[in-house]
Scaffold this motif. Structure first.
Motif, PDB file in Angstrom:
ATOM      1  N   LEU A 121      38.584  74.140  26.915  1.00  0.00           N
ATOM      2  CA  LEU A 121      38.706  73.750  25.505  1.00  0.00           C
ATOM      3  C   LEU A 121      40.148  73.354  25.177  1.00  0.00           C
ATOM      4  CD1 LEU A 121      36.536  76.489  23.711  1.00  0.00           C
ATOM      5  CD2 LEU A 121      36.002  74.052  23.892  1.00  0.00           C
ATOM      6  N   ILE A 122      41.088  74.190  25.624  1.00  0.00           N
ATOM      7  CA  ILE A 122      42.501  73.917  25.361  1.00  0.00           C
ATOM      8  C   ILE A 122      42.947  72.645  26.065  1.00  0.00           C
ATOM      9  CG2 ILE A 122      44.858  74.780  25.659  1.00  0.00           C
ATOM     10  CD1 ILE A 122      43.305  76.332  23.584  1.00  0.00           C
ATOM     11  N   LEU A 123      42.585  72.519  27.324  1.00  0.00           N
ATOM     12  CA  LEU A 123      42.993  71.344  28.101  1.00  0.00           C
ATOM     13  C   LEU A 123      42.430  70.052  27.515  1.00  0.00           C
ATOM     14  CD1 LEU A 123      42.704  72.596  31.801  1.00  0.00           C
ATOM     15  CD2 LEU A 123      44.789  72.115  30.499  1.00  0.00           C
ATOM     16  N   THR A 124      41.194  70.103  27.042  1.00  0.00           N
ATOM     17  CA  THR A 124      40.573  68.909  26.461  1.00  0.00           C
ATOM     18  C   THR A 124      41.316  68.467  25.207  1.00  0.00           C
ATOM     19  OG1 THR A 124      38.400  69.557  27.311  1.00  0.00           O
ATOM     20  CG2 THR A 124      38.439  67.937  25.524  1.00  0.00           C
ATOM     21  N   GLY A 125      41.578  69.420  24.300  1.00  0.00           N
ATOM     22  CA  GLY A 125      42.297  69.089  23.075  1.00  0.00           C
ATOM     23  C   GLY A 125      43.697  68.573  23.349  1.00  0.00           C
ATOM     24  N   MET A 126      44.379  69.214  24.306  1.00  0.00           N
ATOM     25  CA  MET A 126      45.734  68.788  24.657  1.00  0.00           C
ATOM     26  C   MET A 126      45.738  67.398  25.270  1.00  0.00           C
ATOM     27  SD  MET A 126      47.563  72.183  26.222  1.00  0.00           S
ATOM     28  CE  MET A 126      48.069  73.544  25.149  1.00  0.00           C
ATOM     29  N   THR A 127      44.815  67.141  26.167  1.00  0.00           N
ATOM     30  CA  THR A 127      44.758  65.841  26.836  1.00  0.00           C
ATOM     31  C   THR A 127      44.524  64.713  25.846  1.00  0.00           C
ATOM     32  OG1 THR A 127      43.886  66.869  28.852  1.00  0.00           O
ATOM     33  CG2 THR A 127      43.584  64.490  28.616  1.00  0.00           C
ATOM     34  N   VAL A 128      43.632  64.936  24.897  1.00  0.00           N
ATOM     35  CA  VAL A 128      43.352  63.908  23.886  1.00  0.00           C
ATOM     36  C   VAL A 128      44.595  63.623  23.051  1.00  0.00           C
ATOM     37  CG1 VAL A 128      42.054  63.408  21.777  1.00  0.00           C
ATOM     38  CG2 VAL A 128      40.879  64.366  23.766  1.00  0.00           C
ATOM     39  N   SER A 129      45.272  64.683  22.578  1.00  0.00           N
ATOM     40  CA  SER A 129      46.469  64.486  21.744  1.00  0.00           C
ATOM     41  C   SER A 129      47.586  63.803  22.509  1.00  0.00           C
ATOM     42  CB  SER A 129      46.971  65.842  21.213  1.00  0.00           C
ATOM     43  OG  SER A 129      46.183  66.275  20.139  1.00  0.00           O
ATOM     44  N   LEU A 130      47.822  64.255  23.734  1.00  0.00           N
ATOM     45  CA  LEU A 130      48.869  63.646  24.547  1.00  0.00           C
ATOM     46  C   LEU A 130      48.583  62.170  24.802  1.00  0.00           C
ATOM     47  CD1 LEU A 130      49.481  66.521  27.124  1.00  0.00           C
ATOM     48  CD2 LEU A 130      51.090  65.726  25.385  1.00  0.00           C
ATOM     49  N   THR A 131      47.327  61.858  25.073  1.00  0.00           N
ATOM     50  CA  THR A 131      46.947  60.466  25.357  1.00  0.00           C
ATOM     51  C   THR A 131      47.125  59.589  24.123  1.00  0.00           C
ATOM     52  OG1 THR A 131      45.339  61.205  27.012  1.00  0.00           O
ATOM     53  CG2 THR A 131      45.098  58.965  26.155  1.00  0.00           C
ATOM     54  N   ILE A 132      46.626  60.059  22.983  1.00  0.00           N
ATOM     55  CA  ILE A 132      46.723  59.261  21.751  1.00  0.00           C
ATOM     56  C   ILE A 132      48.182  59.069  21.350  1.00  0.00           C
ATOM     57  CG2 ILE A 132      46.274  59.321  19.264  1.00  0.00           C
ATOM     58  CD1 ILE A 132      43.548  60.437  19.866  1.00  0.00           C
ATOM     59  N   ASN A 133      48.991  60.140  21.443  1.00  0.00           N
ATOM     60  CA  ASN A 133      50.398  60.001  21.073  1.00  0.00           C
ATOM     61  C   ASN A 133      51.150  59.110  22.052  1.00  0.00           C
ATOM     62  OD1 ASN A 133      50.903  61.155  18.642  1.00  0.00           O
ATOM     63  ND2 ASN A 133      52.127  62.839  19.404  1.00  0.00           N
ATOM     64  N   TRP A 134      50.711  59.077  23.292  1.00  0.00           N
ATOM     65  CA  TRP A 134      51.383  58.218  24.270  1.00  0.00           C
ATOM     66  C   TRP A 134      51.025  56.751  24.062  1.00  0.00           C
ATOM     67  CZ3 TRP A 134      55.294  59.480  27.287  1.00  0.00           C
ATOM     68  CH2 TRP A 134      55.704  58.563  28.251  1.00  0.00           C
TER      69      TRP A 134
END
Length: 311
Positions: free
Chosen positions: A126-139
């Protein structure tokens, strides 16, 4: 109603994170939306740093949860004990930003009523999924501040040019009055430029971006020289030939700033020539003339220093 860029990113991140978590068949998939929203920061660097700290905080939380729930059982008071133990640990490791996520993870484990590898892996995913999405969108979607920086730089150059024109008029006209408002404008533009440059640097780590911040540091040094020149020009209350000659150079400096052309080398030569000319002139006849000429010479030195600071 106009939706801001960050608001739109948050909406996309939350919805996409929950969608992916559901596609992965994770339990409590909605939690990924909270993770994604918490991680959307103003810069890429801040997002990465926050993600790292939150990841460490969650791992520490799971370790404390496993220990206390296994020893004391699944009771409400154990949640309180976990937080009492967890908070100083997070503060000590400088990961206290992850306290909110850690608290939610603890409640998830308590709600499950038991602890096994599936539950632990579910929380981690759950944590990894949320983090990956945010990191990708911000990048992928971080607006560039280059245009803002260029506008601030241009405004700054124009305002400094105005100041030099005011200095020139003050040396040419005995009763010239000026409120000096541009001096405060220069200070505000420099501070705004430094702020934007730092944000830009945290999104695009290149030598060019570091130089952008350094550019405004140079402008800050030059600003101190302008303030000193303002104090000096206020001491010149008579129009003399040396003042008119310096005024001519100030106007050329102003024109160079307005045109954006690097004509400073020629101006440096004129400054040196004027200094030599003043040395060959007859000595002042009165104390007043001596003080005025001394102030003009200091202004000349500050103007030369202004140019050298940028080299």
């Amino acid at each position: 109603m106009r939706i801001g860029f960050r608001t739109a990113k948050t909406v996309v991140a939350v919805v996409l994170a929950i969608y992916i978590a559901n596609a992965l068949h994770l339990k409590l998939a909605e939690f990924t939306g909270i993770v994604a929203a918490l991680l959307l920061k103003n810069t890429r660097k801040e997002t990465v740093v926050t993600a790292g700290k939150m990841a460490i905080a969650v791992l520490l939380t799971l370790a404390v949860d496993t220990l206390l729930f296994s020893l004391l059982g699944f009771h409400v008071y154990v949640i309180g004990l976990i937080l009492l133990l967890l908070i100083p640990i997070l503060v000590r490791t400088r990961t206290e930003r992850g306290l909110l996520l850690g608290t939610v993870v603890t409640i998830h484990v308590y709600t499950a009523g038991h602890l096994d590898m599936d539950i632990l892996l579910n929380e981690i995913w759950l944590i990894l999924t949320g983090m990956t999405v945010s990191l990708t969108i911000n990048w992928l979607y971080m607006p560039s501040r280059k245009e803002r920086l260029l506008n601030i730089h241009r405004q700054l150059e124009m305002t400094v040019a105005d100041v030099f024109d005011h200095f020139a008029r003050a040396l040419e006209e005995k009763d010239y009055l000026w409120d000096g408002a541009e001096i405060l404008t220069i200070h505000n533009l420099i501070q705004q430029g430094k702020k934007e440059a730092l944000l830009h640097e945290d999104n695009y780590i290149t030598s060019d971006d570091v130089l952008r911040f350094h550019h405004f540091e140079i402008k800050e040094k030059q600003y101190e020289r302008i303030k000193h020149m303002l104090a000096l020009v206020s001491r010149v209350d008579q129009v003399i030939v040396q003042g008119k000659m310096l005024a001519s150079i100030l106007r050329k400096m102003s024109a160079a700033l307005r045109s954006g052309e690097d004509d400073f080398h020629r101006i440096q030569e004129e400054i040196r020539a004027l200094r030599e000319t003043c040395e060959d002139m007859p000595l002042p006849k009165t104390r007043k003339e001596f003080e005025i000429r001394a102030a003009l010479l200091q202004m000349l030195n500050e103007l030369e220093g202004y140019i050298l600071d940028a080299v």
